[in-house]
Design a protein around this motif. Structure first.
Motif, short mmCIF file in Angstrom:
data_model
loop_
_atom_site.label_atom_id
_atom_site.label_comp_id
_atom_site.label_asym_id
_atom_site.label_seq_id
_atom_site.Cartn_x
_atom_site.Cartn_y
_atom_site.Cartn_z
N ASP A 1 0.85 -1.20 0.00
CA ASP A 1 0.00 0.00 0.00
C ASP A 1 0.88 1.25 0.00
O ASP A 1 1.87 1.32 0.69
N THR A 2 0.49 2.22 -0.81
CA THR A 2 1.22 3.47 -0.86
C THR A 2 1.02 4.23 0.44
O THR A 2 -0.09 4.36 0.93
N ALA A 3 2.13 4.78 1.00
CA ALA A 3 2.04 5.45 2.29
C ALA A 3 1.30 6.78 2.19
O ALA A 3 0.43 7.06 3.00
N VAL A 4 1.69 7.59 1.20
CA VAL A 4 1.02 8.86 0.96
C VAL A 4 0.52 8.81 -0.48
O VAL A 4 1.32 8.69 -1.40
N SER A 5 -0.77 8.86 -0.64
CA SER A 5 -1.33 8.75 -1.99
C SER A 5 -2.14 9.99 -2.32
O SER A 5 -2.87 10.51 -1.47
N GLN A 6 -2.00 10.45 -3.54
CA GLN A 6 -2.74 11.62 -3.97
C GLN A 6 -3.31 11.40 -5.35
O GLN A 6 -2.71 10.72 -6.18
N THR A 7 -4.46 11.97 -5.59
CA THR A 7 -5.14 11.84 -6.89
C THR A 7 -5.76 13.17 -7.27
O THR A 7 -6.22 13.92 -6.39
N PRO A 8 -5.79 13.50 -8.55
CA PRO A 8 -5.24 12.70 -9.66
C PRO A 8 -3.74 12.91 -9.81
O PRO A 8 -3.18 13.86 -9.28
N LYS A 9 -3.09 12.06 -10.56
CA LYS A 9 -1.66 12.21 -10.83
C LYS A 9 -1.43 13.26 -11.91
O LYS A 9 -0.47 14.00 -11.88
N TYR A 10 -2.32 13.28 -12.87
CA TYR A 10 -2.22 14.27 -13.95
C TYR A 10 -3.56 14.97 -14.11
O TYR A 10 -4.61 14.33 -14.06
N LEU A 11 -3.48 16.27 -14.32
CA LEU A 11 -4.71 17.06 -14.47
C LEU A 11 -4.45 18.19 -15.44
O LEU A 11 -3.56 19.01 -15.23
N VAL A 12 -5.20 18.19 -16.54
CA VAL A 12 -5.13 19.28 -17.51
C VAL A 12 -6.50 19.95 -17.51
O VAL A 12 -7.52 19.29 -17.69
N THR A 13 -6.51 21.25 -17.33
CA THR A 13 -7.78 21.94 -17.19
C THR A 13 -7.66 23.36 -17.75
O THR A 13 -6.57 23.88 -17.94
N GLN A 14 -8.79 23.97 -18.00
CA GLN A 14 -8.79 25.32 -18.57
C GLN A 14 -8.76 26.38 -17.49
O GLN A 14 -9.19 26.17 -16.34
N MET A 15 -8.25 27.53 -17.87
CA MET A 15 -8.26 28.69 -16.96
C MET A 15 -9.67 28.97 -16.48
O MET A 15 -10.62 28.83 -17.24
N GLY A 16 -9.75 29.34 -15.24
CA GLY A 16 -11.05 29.70 -14.69
C GLY A 16 -11.79 28.57 -14.02
O GLY A 16 -12.73 28.80 -13.26
N SER A 33 12.60 17.50 16.07
CA SER A 33 13.79 17.50 15.23
C SER A 33 13.87 16.15 14.55
O SER A 33 13.44 15.15 15.10
N GLY A 34 14.42 16.13 13.38
CA GLY A 34 14.50 14.85 12.67
C GLY A 34 13.17 14.41 12.14
O GLY A 34 12.96 13.23 11.85
N ASN A 35 12.26 15.33 12.02
CA ASN A 35 10.90 15.04 11.55
C ASN A 35 10.95 14.74 10.05
O ASN A 35 10.88 15.64 9.23
N THR A 36 11.06 13.47 9.71
CA THR A 36 11.20 13.10 8.30
C THR A 36 9.86 13.24 7.58
O THR A 36 8.83 12.79 8.07
N ILE A 37 9.92 13.87 6.44
CA ILE A 37 8.72 14.09 5.63
C ILE A 37 8.66 13.05 4.53
O ILE A 37 9.65 12.78 3.85
N TYR A 38 7.49 12.45 4.38
CA TYR A 38 7.25 11.46 3.34
C TYR A 38 6.31 12.06 2.30
O TYR A 38 5.24 12.56 2.65
N PHE A 39 6.74 11.98 1.06
CA PHE A 39 5.98 12.64 -0.01
C PHE A 39 5.10 11.67 -0.77
O PHE A 39 5.44 10.50 -0.96
N PHE A 41 13.57 10.48 1.21
CA PHE A 41 14.51 10.80 2.30
C PHE A 41 15.81 10.01 2.15
O PHE A 41 15.81 8.81 1.89
N LEU A 42 16.94 10.71 2.30
CA LEU A 42 18.25 10.06 2.28
C LEU A 42 18.90 10.08 3.66
O LEU A 42 19.38 9.06 4.14
#
Lengths: 115, 109
Positions: free
Chosen positions: A1-16, A100-106, B45-46
């Motif tokens: 399972d992906t730890a941090v998941s976001q959707t959509p991966k790709y998004l093309v849309t018009q101004m406004g 301190s040492g707060n590791t960020i997962y993307f 992270f590295l």
């Protein structure tokens, strides 16, 4: 399972248009973030939430509104999209932003293109 | 103001050693991070340094000198898969991460 998941991966849309990007983390972390990475590759913090409470709100247009229904989710809604909003948006999480040492997962990123 | 400086781009040869430097000026210091970002992917992270000295982790090592506001990431026995951007980030006194623009590392055969 992906730890941090976001959707959509790709998004093309018009101004406004109005669009949303969803993010979920299953790491049990208390803190979640939205970052923007532009064409120059700078990672810029936009928002941070800790246990559903807003803790960082950088200078971003108020067209951007984060929403955290619970500590595992942080969604980003963007109103009235502009060409300059085209970028990669990364959701991220960490255990505790005050440590301190707060590791960020993307997450894998959402590529937004406004035409 | 707060800033992180690192070279924009570096080139190295497969099998060689490369050192990527990072200098910083921040409001307080709660540690320095190195992240790797392959093109089109998320940063991963590295390493994390909060005390002066060298931290070794396999082929990668990271060094910190707090008095000089300086860190480097050392990559040994370079492989083609090490071609990526390497991001330096410093946690300031408010526990906010200040990010550098990243160093794009190009590995040549």
């Amino acid at each position: 399972d992906t730890a941090v998941s976001q959707t959509p991966k790709y998004l093309v849309t018009q101004m406004g248009n109005d669009k949303s990007i969803k993010c979920e983390q299953n790491l049990g972390h208390d803190t979640m973030y939205w970052y923007k990475q532009d064409s120059k590759k700078f990672l810029k913090i936009m928002f941070s939430y800790n246990n559903k409470e807003l803790i960082i709100n950088e200078t971003v247009p108020n067209r951007f509104s984060p929403k955290s229904p619970d500590k595992a989710h942080l969604n980003l809604h963007i109103n009235s999209l502009e060409l300059g909003d085209s970028a990669v948006y990364f959701c991220a999480s960490s255990q505790d932003w005050t440590e301190s040492g707060n590791t960020i997962y993307f997450g894998e990123g959402s590529w937004l293109t406004v035409v | 103001g707060q800033n992180i400086d690192q070279p924009t781009e570096m080139t190295a040869t497969e099998g060689a050693i490369v050192q990527i430097n990072c200098t910083y000026q921040t409001s307080g210091f709660n540690g320095l991070f190195w992240y790797q970002q392959h093109a089109g992917e998320a940063p991963t992270f590295l390493s994390y340094n909060v005390l002066d000295g060298l931290e070794e982790k396999g082929r990668f090592s990271s060094f910190l000198s707090r008095s000089k506001g300086y860190s480097y990431l050392l990559l040994k026995e370079l492989q083609m898969k090490d071609s990526a951007s390497y991001l330096c980030a410093v946690m300031d006194s408010n526990y906010q991460l200040i990010w550098g623009a990243g160093t794009k590392l190009i590995i040549k055969p």
